[in-house]
Write a protein that holds these residues in place. Structure first.
Motif, PDB file in Angstrom:
ATOM      1  N   ILE A   7      38.762  76.772  32.709  1.00 53.04           N
ATOM      2  CA  ILE A   7      39.773  77.232  31.772  1.00 53.04           C
ATOM      3  C   ILE A   7      40.812  76.137  31.574  1.00 53.04           C
ATOM      4  O   ILE A   7      41.378  75.633  32.548  1.00 53.04           O
ATOM      5  CB  ILE A   7      40.456  78.520  32.291  1.00 53.04           C
ATOM      6  CG1 ILE A   7      39.425  79.638  32.430  1.00 53.04           C
ATOM      7  CG2 ILE A   7      41.591  78.946  31.359  1.00 53.04           C
ATOM      8  CD1 ILE A   7      39.971  80.886  33.119  1.00 53.04           C
ATOM      9  N   ARG A  15      46.451  81.217  31.458  1.00 56.87           N
ATOM     10  CA  ARG A  15      45.438  80.879  32.471  1.00 56.87           C
ATOM     11  C   ARG A  15      45.298  81.995  33.497  1.00 56.87           C
ATOM     12  O   ARG A  15      44.185  82.373  33.874  1.00 56.87           O
ATOM     13  CB  ARG A  15      45.790  79.561  33.168  1.00 56.87           C
ATOM     14  CG  ARG A  15      45.754  78.335  32.267  1.00 56.87           C
ATOM     15  CD  ARG A  15      45.676  77.052  33.101  1.00 56.87           C
ATOM     16  NE  ARG A  15      46.691  76.982  34.136  1.00 56.87           N
ATOM     17  CZ  ARG A  15      47.929  76.517  33.958  1.00 56.87           C
ATOM     18  NH1 ARG A  15      48.308  76.111  32.738  1.00 56.87           N
ATOM     19  NH2 ARG A  15      48.796  76.461  34.949  1.00 56.87           N
ATOM     20  N   ALA A  16      46.432  82.523  33.933  1.00 56.61           N
ATOM     21  CA  ALA A  16      46.390  83.592  34.932  1.00 56.61           C
ATOM     22  C   ALA A  16      45.727  84.841  34.370  1.00 56.61           C
ATOM     23  O   ALA A  16      44.932  85.499  35.061  1.00 56.61           O
ATOM     24  CB  ALA A  16      47.806  83.914  35.408  1.00 56.61           C
ATOM     25  N   THR A  19      41.957  84.203  34.051  1.00 57.56           N
ATOM     26  CA  THR A  19      41.344  84.202  35.383  1.00 57.56           C
ATOM     27  C   THR A  19      41.208  85.622  35.915  1.00 57.56           C
ATOM     28  O   THR A  19      40.175  85.990  36.495  1.00 57.56           O
ATOM     29  CB  THR A  19      42.184  83.361  36.356  1.00 57.56           C
ATOM     30  OG1 THR A  19      42.236  82.005  35.885  1.00 57.56           O
ATOM     31  CG2 THR A  19      41.595  83.381  37.755  1.00 57.56           C
ATOM     32  N   LEU A  20      42.231  86.431  35.688  1.00 57.13           N
ATOM     33  CA  LEU A  20      42.190  87.810  36.141  1.00 57.13           C
ATOM     34  C   LEU A  20      41.122  88.603  35.390  1.00 57.13           C
ATOM     35  O   LEU A  20      40.369  89.386  35.991  1.00 57.13           O
ATOM     36  CB  LEU A  20      43.559  88.461  35.928  1.00 57.13           C
ATOM     37  CG  LEU A  20      43.706  89.916  36.382  1.00 57.13           C
ATOM     38  CD1 LEU A  20      43.526  90.020  37.890  1.00 57.13           C
ATOM     39  CD2 LEU A  20      45.080  90.457  35.977  1.00 57.13           C
ATOM     40  N   GLY A  23      37.470  86.493  36.115  1.00 55.50           N
ATOM     41  CA  GLY A  23      37.067  86.176  37.486  1.00 55.50           C
ATOM     42  C   GLY A  23      36.446  87.339  38.229  1.00 55.50           C
ATOM     43  O   GLY A  23      35.748  87.130  39.225  1.00 55.50           O
ATOM     44  N   GLU A  29      31.983  82.509  37.602  1.00 56.88           N
ATOM     45  CA  GLU A  29      32.728  81.819  38.660  1.00 56.88           C
ATOM     46  C   GLU A  29      33.741  80.883  37.992  1.00 56.88           C
ATOM     47  O   GLU A  29      33.364  79.956  37.278  1.00 56.88           O
ATOM     48  CB  GLU A  29      31.793  81.008  39.548  1.00 56.88           C
ATOM     49  CG  GLU A  29      32.538  80.239  40.640  1.00 56.88           C
ATOM     50  CD  GLU A  29      31.634  79.322  41.441  1.00 56.88           C
ATOM     51  OE1 GLU A  29      32.149  78.621  42.333  1.00 56.88           O
ATOM     52  OE2 GLU A  29      30.411  79.294  41.167  1.00 56.88           O
ATOM     53  N   ILE A  30      35.037  81.148  38.201  1.00 57.46           N
ATOM     54  CA  ILE A  30      36.077  80.265  37.689  1.00 57.46           C
ATOM     55  C   ILE A  30      36.140  79.056  38.618  1.00 57.46           C
ATOM     56  O   ILE A  30      36.646  79.143  39.736  1.00 57.46           O
ATOM     57  CB  ILE A  30      37.447  80.967  37.633  1.00 57.46           C
ATOM     58  CG1 ILE A  30      37.347  82.311  36.912  1.00 57.46           C
ATOM     59  CG2 ILE A  30      38.476  80.059  36.966  1.00 57.46           C
ATOM     60  CD1 ILE A  30      37.022  82.225  35.464  1.00 57.46           C
ATOM     61  N   GLU A  33      40.922  75.086  36.741  1.00 58.58           N
ATOM     62  CA  GLU A  33      41.825  75.221  35.607  1.00 58.58           C
ATOM     63  C   GLU A  33      42.386  73.850  35.254  1.00 58.58           C
ATOM     64  O   GLU A  33      42.559  72.999  36.121  1.00 58.58           O
ATOM     65  CB  GLU A  33      42.987  76.173  35.941  1.00 58.58           C
ATOM     66  CG  GLU A  33      42.572  77.581  36.283  1.00 58.58           C
ATOM     67  CD  GLU A  33      43.763  78.457  36.636  1.00 58.58           C
ATOM     68  OE1 GLU A  33      44.916  77.980  36.484  1.00 58.58           O
ATOM     69  OE2 GLU A  33      43.557  79.602  37.068  1.00 58.58           O
TER      70      GLU A  33
END
Length: 228
Positions: A7, A15-16, A19-20, A23, A29-30, A33
């Motif tokens: 990302i 980004r958060a 990811t949430l 992910g 699979e992250i 970043e």
């Protein structure tokens, strides 16, 4: 298959959130970043992602330039650009550079997840409706006159390199048809359609089916033989 996702966005909240949202999927699979396009080459070399989710507007190296550089490298990951606009010339530049498509930042989480999976599987992110919208945007931004005729002639000459069946498939792609829709309309098996698409990409030196659609539109053929 686990999809390795990188990302890249300068906004930590975006980004958060991504990811949430992504992910938690078992097949995602992250792997990392990034905060700017200038970080992308090193991150890709180190993390080896399958897909890069790339913001367009970043402070130092924008996502468009990063996409162009990344797709110019052999064996690079697929790129999905993030944008806040449905029809943006910058998005078109990213698609011509080889991005697999784009998603809006306010797209529902399930659709973003589906987009990542589709790109990893080799399918475009753009829906037929969005493809047609982008085609219309390109047409509206082009000046009339000789440059337009030259572009059309050049695109038509490239499509003339295709065999008849390949051309039929290319025209269907240009109208935003899925592989399943093409198979049903042209009485082909799904593997045969995929083979034709791969041959078209190889013959024309293109990266993905979105670029096929843009070329068909450049040639003025996107509304012809519309049976799909």
């Amino acid at each position: 298959m686990t999809i390795r996702l990188l990302i890249v966005d300068d906004d930590p909240l975006v980004r958060a959130g991504l990811t949430l949202m992504l992910g938690g999927a078992e097949d995602i699979e992250i792997v990392g970043e990034g905060t700017d396009g200038r970080d992308v080459p090193a991150l890709v070399d180190r993390l080896v992602p399958d897909v890069v989710l790339m913001d367009i507007r970043m402070p130092h190296v924008d996502g468009l330039t990063a996409t162009e550089r990344l797709r110019a490298r052999p064996g690079g990951p697929e790129v999905v650009v993030l944008t806040t606009f449905h029809a943006d010339e910058q998005v078109l530049r990213a698609l011509r550079a080889g991005a697999a498509g784009f998603v809006l930042k306010d797209t529902p989480p399930a659709e973003i997840l589906a987009a990542v999976r589709r790109v990893a599987a080799g399918d475009p992110v753009l829906s037929p409706a969005v493809t047609r919208q982008l085609m219309s945007h390109v047409a509206a931004q082009r000046p009339a006159g000789d440059p337009e005729r030259n572009r059309r002639a050049a695109a038509a000459a490239r499509l003339a390199e295709l065999a008849e069946r390949e051309r039929e498939v290319a025209l269907a792609v240009g109208r935003g048809a899925s592989n399943a829709e093409i198979a049903a309309a042209l009485y082909m098996s799904l593997p045969t359609v995929k083979t034709h698409v791969s041959r078209i990409l190889a013959k024309l030196g293109l990266d993905n089916r979105v670029q096929i659609a843009l070329l068909v539109h450049d040639a003025g053929l996107s509304e012809q033989e519309d049976g799909i």
